[in-house]
Write an enzyme that holds these catalytic residues in place. Structure first.
Site, mmCIF file in Angstrom:
data_model
loop_
_atom_site.group_PDB
_atom_site.id
_atom_site.type_symbol
_atom_site.label_atom_id
_atom_site.label_comp_id
_atom_site.label_asym_id
_atom_site.label_seq_id
_atom_site.Cartn_x
_atom_site.Cartn_y
_atom_site.Cartn_z
ATOM 1 N N HIS A 90 -24.773 -59.939 -51.491
ATOM 2 C CA HIS A 90 -25.952 -60.559 -51.014
ATOM 3 C C HIS A 90 -26.950 -61.084 -52.338
ATOM 4 O O HIS A 90 -26.702 -60.587 -53.438
ATOM 5 C CB HIS A 90 -26.753 -59.353 -50.436
ATOM 6 N N GLU A 138 -27.156 -68.755 -47.600
ATOM 7 C CA GLU A 138 -28.453 -68.189 -47.895
ATOM 8 C C GLU A 138 -29.061 -68.555 -49.169
ATOM 9 O O GLU A 138 -29.020 -68.137 -50.182
ATOM 10 C CB GLU A 138 -28.695 -66.628 -47.720
HETATM 11 O O1 LIG Z 1 -31.690 -62.387 -47.077
HETATM 12 C C1 LIG Z 1 -31.727 -62.560 -45.713
HETATM 13 C C2 LIG Z 1 -30.661 -61.691 -44.874
HETATM 14 O O2 LIG Z 1 -29.784 -61.119 -45.574
HETATM 15 C C3 LIG Z 1 -32.875 -63.236 -45.205
HETATM 16 O O3 LIG Z 1 -34.086 -62.825 -45.118
HETATM 17 P P1 LIG Z 1 -35.258 -63.373 -44.556
HETATM 18 O O4 LIG Z 1 -34.713 -63.365 -43.137
HETATM 19 O O5 LIG Z 1 -36.217 -62.482 -44.755
HETATM 20 O O6 LIG Z 1 -35.355 -64.556 -45.135
#
Ligand SMILES: O=C(CO)COP(=O)(O)O
Length: 219
Positions: A90, A138
């Site tokens: 992550h 992400e």
């Molecule tokens: O890092 C995330 C999920 O793993 C995304 O976070 P948010 O939904 O708070 O933007």
């Protein structure tokens, strides 16, 4: 999205929420709607969350086997606690390339579904080469914000779908950052994602159930 296998994965990070209450809500919404909703709590909360019956994921597993690894999150222990999947790498818990590979091997040994996180399309393709079940793109600058990745930067999702597909068509592409509505989930699906990761939209919500019901409406 129209596929009931589409995953809505709620990562609780280290937010000060009640993991069991959120897990019970996710389980109820999943039961009512047939949507696939999973929760990734702190490792110490995995068993309590899994006991609610909700699909349960770890936030991380360490790149180790049984042995002298104090402070590690052992994949087998995560599975014993009731998790059936795990995030790896992550954005808030980045690993070296060799450690991503070893964490994947650990997760596979413990029969956990795997999702390797990536920042951008190039990393998404590289992550797919390691053979996880899924890659989640992400963009770090959008994490925790109010604007969904699918509307802020749709090309990141589309290009990641293409990068993963070019490497291994069996690997799913999820996306995350700023996802909080059914519209966001539907937009992600239109770009080719088969799941979303989100955190603050549920973990910090005044009414997590209302947010979850809206989210699943986009599947
Ligand atoms: O890092 C995330 C999920 O793993 C995304 O976070 P948010 O939904 O708070 O933007």
């Amino acid at each position: 999205m129209t596929d009931s296998d589409t995953l809505i994965l709620v990562n609780l990070k280290a937010y000060p929420c009640d993991p069991v209450e959120i897990a019970e809500t996710c389980a109820a919404v999943a039961d009512d709607t047939g949507a696939r909703v999973a929760v990734a709590p702190q490792a110490a909360h995995l068993a309590a969350v899994a006991d609610t019956g909700v699909e349960t994921w770890a936030q991380h597993v360490s790149p180790v086997e049984h042995g002298s690894h104090t402070g590690s999150t052992l994949a087998e222990a995560v599975a014993d606690a009731g998790a059936t999947g795990t995030l790896i790498n992550h954005s808030e818990n980045r690993l070296k390339l060799a450690d991503i590979d070893a964490s994947l091997a650990a997760a596979e040994r413990a029969d956990l579904e795997t999702c390797v996180c990536a920042n951008n399309p190039a990393q998404s393709g590289a992550a797919a080469a390691l053979g996880p079940d899924a890659v989640a793109v992400e963009p770090p600058e959008l994490i925790g914000g109010d604007v969904s990745v699918a509307s802020a930067d749709p090309a990141i999702v589309e290009d990641s779908v293409a990068a993963v597909e070019a490497v291994d068509a069996d690997v799913d592409l999820f996306c995350g950052a700023g996802v909080s509505t059914g519209e966001d989930v539907a937009a992600a699906g239109e770009l080719g994602a088969t799941g979303v990761l989100l955190a603050s939209g549920v973990a910090k919500a005044d009414d997590p159930e209302a947010v979850l019901r809206d989210l699943v409406s986009g599947v």
